[in-house]
Scaffold this motif. Structure first.
Motif, PDB file in Angstrom:
ATOM      1  N   UNK A   1       0.810  -1.206   0.000  1.00 54.41           N
ATOM      2  CA  UNK A   1       0.000   0.000   0.000  1.00 54.41           C
ATOM      3  C   UNK A   1       0.855   1.273   0.000  1.00 54.41           C
ATOM      4  N   UNK A   2       2.139   1.130  -0.266  1.00 53.78           N
ATOM      5  CA  UNK A   2       3.059   2.262  -0.436  1.00 53.78           C
ATOM      6  C   UNK A   2       3.057   3.208   0.753  1.00 53.78           C
TER       7      UNK A   2
ATOM      8  N   UNK B   1      -3.320  -2.602   6.094  1.00 53.62           N
ATOM      9  CA  UNK B   1      -3.486  -4.057   6.209  1.00 53.62           C
ATOM     10  C   UNK B   1      -2.167  -4.816   6.308  1.00 53.62           C
ATOM     11  N   UNK B   2      -1.071  -4.199   5.789  1.00 53.89           N
ATOM     12  CA  UNK B   2       0.235  -4.846   5.879  1.00 53.89           C
ATOM     13  C   UNK B   2       1.016  -4.397   7.105  1.00 53.89           C
ATOM     14  N   UNK B   3       0.422  -3.548   7.926  1.00 52.87           N
ATOM     15  CA  UNK B   3       1.107  -3.016   9.090  1.00 52.87           C
ATOM     16  C   UNK B   3       0.939  -3.902  10.314  1.00 52.87           C
ATOM     17  N   UNK B   4       1.346  -3.375  11.489  1.00 52.22           N
ATOM     18  CA  UNK B   4       1.896  -2.026  11.695  1.00 52.22           C
ATOM     19  C   UNK B   4       3.351  -1.913  11.250  1.00 52.22           C
TER      20      UNK B   4
ATOM     21  N   UNK C   1      -8.002 -13.337   3.375  1.00 55.53           N
ATOM     22  CA  UNK C   1      -6.897 -12.437   3.060  1.00 55.53           C
ATOM     23  C   UNK C   1      -7.356 -11.469   1.983  1.00 55.53           C
ATOM     24  N   UNK C   2      -6.884 -10.240   2.079  1.00 53.49           N
ATOM     25  CA  UNK C   2      -7.293  -9.188   1.154  1.00 53.49           C
ATOM     26  C   UNK C   2      -6.275  -9.045   0.033  1.00 53.49           C
TER      27      UNK C   2
ATOM     28  N   UNK D   1      -6.806   0.995  -6.551  1.00 51.44           N
ATOM     29  CA  UNK D   1      -6.734   2.150  -5.653  1.00 51.44           C
ATOM     30  C   UNK D   1      -5.509   2.062  -4.743  1.00 51.44           C
ATOM     31  N   UNK D   2      -5.183   0.854  -4.309  1.00 49.46           N
ATOM     32  CA  UNK D   2      -3.979   0.684  -3.491  1.00 49.46           C
ATOM     33  C   UNK D   2      -2.728   0.907  -4.328  1.00 49.46           C
ATOM     34  N   UNK D   3      -2.724   0.436  -5.562  1.00 48.10           N
ATOM     35  CA  UNK D   3      -1.562   0.635  -6.431  1.00 48.10           C
ATOM     36  C   UNK D   3      -1.307   2.113  -6.706  1.00 48.10           C
ATOM     37  N   UNK D   4      -2.397   2.895  -6.782  1.00 46.93           N
ATOM     38  CA  UNK D   4      -2.269   4.301  -7.155  1.00 46.93           C
ATOM     39  C   UNK D   4      -1.942   5.215  -5.981  1.00 46.93           C
ATOM     40  N   UNK D   5      -1.944   4.709  -4.754  1.00 47.00           N
ATOM     41  CA  UNK D   5      -1.685   5.546  -3.587  1.00 47.00           C
ATOM     42  C   UNK D   5      -0.350   6.278  -3.734  1.00 47.00           C
ATOM     43  N   UNK D   6      -0.395   7.616  -3.569  1.00 45.37           N
ATOM     44  CA  UNK D   6       0.760   8.507  -3.662  1.00 45.37           C
ATOM     45  C   UNK D   6       1.274   8.622  -5.102  1.00 45.37           C
ATOM     46  N   UNK D   7       0.447   8.242  -6.077  1.00 48.43           N
ATOM     47  CA  UNK D   7       0.826   8.362  -7.475  1.00 48.43           C
ATOM     48  C   UNK D   7      -0.283   9.006  -8.286  1.00 48.43           C
TER      49      UNK D   7
END
Length: 688
Positions: free
Chosen positions: A64-65, A76-79, A121-122, A127-133
């Protein structure tokens, strides 16, 4: 390696370049909607923008960048630890195809892990790929409405929420949203238009030298992309550095009370709905000041921001062309620059003392823009929204058909009005829309079924229920399920489809003489407006003189439809057969292009055929093709020939007299024929 066309090598399109750069400086502006004719390099310049964005610091392995300096607490990949490792990568350009599914956009349950390991599992989406792009949607007006809603909600909130199939996930989704569209292929709803921060109208240059330079550069790029990009690398590097500098300076820019008054004065003057326009205009003005290296917003920043942020928010209905009256804009800016009037208890303004500071209008032309040749001097490009040429309100028309005396200009349409929804009976299988019940890929799941062939949409819970009773018999060991082909179930989804409404309109001299065209045009415009809202196609065929023509091919473009209908002339003889054959050919071609869309033919005529052959054979052709038809009988006077009734019988449809109907009732007739409900038909006649 894929080499993109350099941003700095784009010729012209100054306003579009500026809008994209301002969003790169401050993505909170809300993205850009690029409207324009085909072949104007809309996609090229958007793809070139991503190369200018600064590199991103990301948490290694995070899908999720997340920013290592401020990781998403609910990732979801955190913390993620604040002092963890850091990786650098380029900003992504994520392209969303028109045919994307909701699962691909927002993400879904990871079926492989769910079935093999028995865990939820998600699997992230675009939308996740585009985060901060950059998230780029080409032909955004052709994207399904529910997907556009998802995109704009995520862009506005900066987060994506997924609640489906037992998965509940929320993750950051802040991106620069850019959509392109050709208005000729259909419009976005006003509610969706408002969610885009800025809009730009683009069109190809009409200057031969500039067009020649565009072609010259494109040919050079196609011949040797790497060499061409290298020649413009310095220009792109300068723009990238300027974006980074403007981003760093953005928090230091001051939006004074005087500048804010100008922003709100402009938005109030143009009567835009809500306050989103004020916020977007203010953010854009601040970004403009940062882009130009200023520490305070000036009047010219507000003016330029309004030209980018307000045109698409002025549309009250789909027949309105976007645009701003610049003289009204200047008046609003001048009014906002004046100090507010003080009441008897005021102490000298909101700050509590002293006279209110003067507006920044006096400094509007003093900013230093030297050394920045790529900074455009923006001039709003707007479509022609002038009046309807050729409308005549002169002497009464000669009732004779044929000859020059039977010709007249366009008759003005009555005002469009809200119509009741059309519904085609039964369950269709057409393109997704908002009209009639149909099997669709995007609707709600009503049941599951065993697939006949390849599984198109897996119904997970039904599949698991089908497999569960057999696990012991299959010798299941461990967490994974033992699945077989017979266990698979696919979803049966029901939603709404769009339809094709074709008007075959008699535009001969007798129709004009009896002043029917104004009401008929008003009804067609009303249905066109309703079709826009419900994602239908509408087409118009007219016949007069010795021939028929398709004045409005099947389209979603309400602007084009309204203009052509308003300019429709009347007069001449009545070639009814030619009109029916033209409608039959239009439907035949459309059936090839879109075989699942169900049509409805509305023939508006008095039934005469004073030119051409007998229309009965053409009517039989339409009947045998299974086209639902309604004939609106425009015959009047004490003596009636009943020709429209005979035509309706040949079509296998229904004939109704126009003198029994107001323009609103014409719409009800179409609805009653479409649903084929005798109850609705009798109710419509009672209303008439």
């Amino acid at each position: 390696m894929d080499v993109r066309y350099p941003f700095s090598a784009v010729v012209g399109l100054d306003e579009l370049r500026l809008a994209l750069l301002l969003n790169a400086v401050d993505p909170a502006i809300g993205g850009v909607l690029v409207r324009g004719e085909k072949g104007t390099a809309k996609s090229t310049i958007v793809r070139a923008l991503a190369a200018l964005l600064p590199e991103l610091a990301v948490v290694p392995g995070c899908r999720f960048s997340c920013d290592p300096a401020a990781p998403d607490s609910s990732c979801p990949d955190g913390p993620h630890p604040l002092d963890g490792p850091v990786a650098l990568r380029e900003a992504r350009l994520v392209e969303l195809p028109v045919g994307a599914s909701e699962d691909r956009v927002v993400g879904s349950l990871d079926l492989e892990r769910a079935l093999a390991q028995g865990v939820k599992a998600y699997e992230p989406g675009l939308l996740a790929d585009a985060h901060r792009g950059v998230l780029y949607v080409d032909e955004v007006n052709l994207l399904s409405d529910h997907l556009v809603d998802l995109l704009l909600d995520a862009a506005a909130m900066g987060r994506a929420h997924v609640e489906r199939e037992g998965v509940s996930v929320s993750h950051a989704a802040r991106f620069l949203l850019v959509g392109t569209m050709n208005p000729e292929e259909g419009e976005l709803r006003p509610q969706l238009l408002d969610r885009f921060g800025l809009t730009v109208e683009v069109r190809a240059s009409r200057e031969p030298r500039e067009r020649a330079e565009v072609v010259r550069r494109r040919l050079a790029f196609d011949a040797d992309p790497a060499s061409f990009a290298a020649r413009w690398a310095e220009g792109d590097a300068a723009l990238a550095a300027r974006i980074a500098a403007a981003r760093a300076a953005l928090p230091e820019v001051v939006l004074s009370d005087a500048a804010l008054r100008q922003v709100t004065s402009v938005c109030a003057s143009f009567e835009v709905d809500g306050l989103r326009a004020d916020l977007v205009t203010a953010r854009t003005a601040v970004a403009l000041a940062a882009w130009h290296g200023r520490t305070e917003v000036v009047a010219e920043d507000v003016r330029q921001a309004a030209l980018l942020a307000l045109p698409h928010r002025r549309r009250r209905n789909p027949f309105d062309a976007p645009g701003l009256d610049e003289s009204q804009l200047d008046d609003a800016l001048a009014e906002g620059a004046e100090p507010p009037e003080q009441g008897p208890d005021d102490d000298g303004g909101p700050s509590g003392g002293g006279a209110p500071e003067p507006g920044p209008g006096a400094d509007a032309g003093t900013s230093d823009t030297s050394g920045t040749p790529d900074t455009p001097e923006t001039e709003m490009i707007m479509g022609d929204s002038g009046g309807h040429a050729g409308e005549s309100r002169g002497e009464p028309h000669d009732h004779r058909e044929g000859g020059a005396a039977g010709e007249r200009g366009a008759v003005a349409a009555s005002q469009p009005y809200a119509v009741k929804p059309l519904r085609v009976a039964g369950l269709g299988d057409g393109a997704a829309g908002r009209r009639s019940r149909a099997r669709t890929a995007d609707g709600r799941t009503v049941r599951s079924e065993a697939p006949q062939g390849r599984v198109s949409s897996l119904h997970l819970s039904a599949t698991l229920r089908a497999a569960a009773p057999h696990q012991v018999g299959r010798g299941r060991r461990g967490a994974g399920l033992e699945l077989r082909r017979d266990d698979l179930r696919q979803s049966v989804r029901e939603g709404r489809e769009s339809n094709l409404v074709v008007f075959c309109v008699d535009a001969s001299g007798s129709m004009a003489a009896r002043q029917r065209m104004g009401a008929v045009k008003g009804a067609v415009l009303s249905l066109l407006l309703d079709a826009y809202q419900r994602r239908d196609k509408v087409a118009v065929v007219t016949f007069r003189g010795s021939a028929a023509e398709t004045v409005l091919p099947p389209t979603w473009s309400v602007e084009a439809g309204a203009a052509r209908l308003q300019q429709l002339p009347t007069g001449g003889r009545t070639p009814l057969q030619a009109g029916l054959l033209q409608a039959a050919e239009l439907l035949r071609l459309e059936r090839v292009r879109d075989p699942r869309r169900r049509p409805l033919l509305v023939v508006v005529t008095d039934g005469r055929h004073t030119s051409g052959g007998d229309p009965s054979r053409a009517a039989a052709l339409l009947r045998h093709a299974g086209v639902h038809s309604v004939v609106v009988d425009c015959e009047s006077g004490p003596v009636r020939l009943g020709l429209a009734g005979a035509l309706a019988a040949a079509l296998g449809g229904e004939a109704l007299r126009l003198d029994e109907l107001a323009a609103e009732t014409l719409v009800s007739v179409v609805q009653s024929s479409t649903v084929r409900s005798s109850t609705v038909r009798s109710s419509t006649r009672r209303v008439a």
